[in-house]
Write an enzyme that holds these catalytic residues in place. Structure first.
Site, PDB file in Angstrom:
ATOM      1  CE1 TYR A  47      59.260  29.034  15.241  1.00 42.36           C
ATOM      2  CE2 TYR A  47      57.148  30.228  15.297  1.00 42.36           C
ATOM      3  CZ  TYR A  47      58.023  29.638  14.458  1.00 42.36           C
ATOM      4  OH  TYR A  47      58.076  29.694  13.187  1.00 42.36           O
ATOM      5  CG  ASP A  94      74.201  21.145  16.230  1.00 44.89           C
ATOM      6  OD1 ASP A  94      73.551  22.358  16.193  1.00 44.89           O
ATOM      7  OD2 ASP A  94      74.299  20.466  17.348  1.00 44.89           O
ATOM      8  CB  VAL A  95      73.202  26.244  12.931  1.00 44.85           C
ATOM      9  CG1 VAL A  95      73.127  25.953  11.582  1.00 44.85           C
ATOM     10  CG2 VAL A  95      71.929  26.016  13.812  1.00 44.85           C
ATOM     11  CE  LYS A 124      61.333  31.349  13.697  1.00 40.43           C
ATOM     12  NZ  LYS A 124      62.477  31.167  12.470  1.00 40.43           N
ATOM     13  CG  ASP A 137      68.758  20.282   8.459  1.00 36.68           C
ATOM     14  OD1 ASP A 137      68.503  19.416   9.352  1.00 36.68           O
ATOM     15  OD2 ASP A 137      67.858  21.002   7.916  1.00 36.68           O
ATOM     16  CB  ILE A 192      59.476  25.573   4.530  1.00 31.97           C
ATOM     17  CG1 ILE A 192      58.326  25.497   4.830  1.00 31.97           C
ATOM     18  CG2 ILE A 192      59.869  27.234   4.259  1.00 31.97           C
ATOM     19  CD1 ILE A 192      57.643  26.447   6.071  1.00 31.97           C
TER      20      ILE A 192
END
Ligand SMILES: NC(=O)c1ccc[n+]([C@@H]2O[C@H](COP(=O)([O-])OP(=O)(O)OC[C@H]3O[C@@H](n4cnc5c(N)ncnc54)[C@H](O)[C@@H]3O)[C@@H](O)[C@H]2O)c1
Length: 259
Positions: A148, A57-58, A152, A37, A18
């Protein structure tokens, strides 16, 4: 002239399918794209698309700041942030507190921290745009999934809050909610069987199949472009009609009363 010519874009979590769809669409529209990423294995594919890979690493504030500083040094600007990085760390009711915190840290908190770090550069752009990737899971219950969908749903609300507070700086913020999309996870789970994946998805997507990554990318590229200059604080469904369908699905139920 591409719609994003001369702009610099950051895509977090862009190393898989994606992500590639989004990165390719932004590149095609003329942007310079940097993928942040932790997936080193994906770096090669990102480079082959023509983007830059920055191992980041976010969840690390230091690494996110170094990423933004590096983009400033290299491109002199940062106009677009696409927050796409996600973990599917979810064991429903069995999920531990530590797992909850890890899941929300990547899926929600890091989106806010990336935008916070990028804000000075986004303010300097006259085309600042943020796109947060949510999901159809933000609006429905799904079996054995707790972290999850909650994460979201939080992304959709965070998007509204960001849109309000960044509007005075001319920065637009939207979310994009895909339905089932051909992705790394689906490729792995189905053993690369796209036809079977489409068949499974067919009853709950009006288009009768999963989306292609490129179909997510084309809407993402539109939303961060000036063509969407009046769009902010919105959640865009790119879900093949998943969210338009009710519990009756697309099979007429009334005739069943007479059967
Ligand atoms: N696959 C689907 O059908 C689907 C449906 C709806 C929404 N989405 C959304 O689309 C986006 C992409 O999903 P995907 O299925 O391609 O997921 P994926 O797991 O293939 O990709 C997620 C990427 O995020 C990266 N990532 C995870 N933790 C990170 C961290 N701490 N720092 C930096 N990068 C990190 C991973 O390395 C990976 O490359 C996600 O936001 C997901 O919620 C996917």
């Amino acid at each position: 002239m591409g719609s994003l010519d001369g702009r610099s874009a950051l895509v977090t979590g862009g190393s898989t399918l994606i992500g590639h769809g989004v990165v390719s669409a932004l590149l095609e529209a003329g942007a310079e794209v940097t993928v942040a990423d932790i997936d080193e294995a994906g770096a090669e594919s990102v480079l082959s698309l023509g983007a830059t890979f920055a191992h980041t690493d976010v969840t690390s504030d230091d690494q996110v700041q170094a990423l933004v500083d590096g983009m400033h040094e290299r491109f002199g600007r940062l106009d677009i942030v696409v927050n796409l990085a996600t973990v599917y760390l979810d064991r429903g009711i069995e999920t531990t507190r530590a797992e909850w915190i890890d899941a929300l840290n990547v899926n929600v908190v890091s989106m806010a921290m990336v935008v916070q770090a990028a804000l000075p550069l986004l303010r300097d752009s006259s085309h600042g745009a943020v796109l947060n990737v949510s999901s159809v899971s933000s609006k429905v219950a799904q079996p054995e999934r707790w972290t999850y969908p909650a994460s979201k749903a939080a992304v959709v609300q965070l998007t509204r809050s960001m849109a309000m507070d960044l509007a005075p700086d001319g920065i637009r913020v939207n979310s994009l909610s895909p339905g089932w999309t051909w992705s790394r996870v689906m490729d792995q789970l189905s053993g690369g069987d796209r036809d079977r994946t489409d068949q499974v998805a067919s009853p709950f997507h009006l288009i009768g199949r999963v989306a292609d990554p490129a179909e997510i990318g084309s809407v993402a590229a539109f939303l961060v472009s000036d063509a969407a200059s009046a769009v902010t604080g919105a959640d865009w469904a790119v879900d093949g009609g998943y969210s338009a369908m009710g519990p009756e699905q697309s099979v007429p139920a009334i005739p069943q009363l007479m059967a």
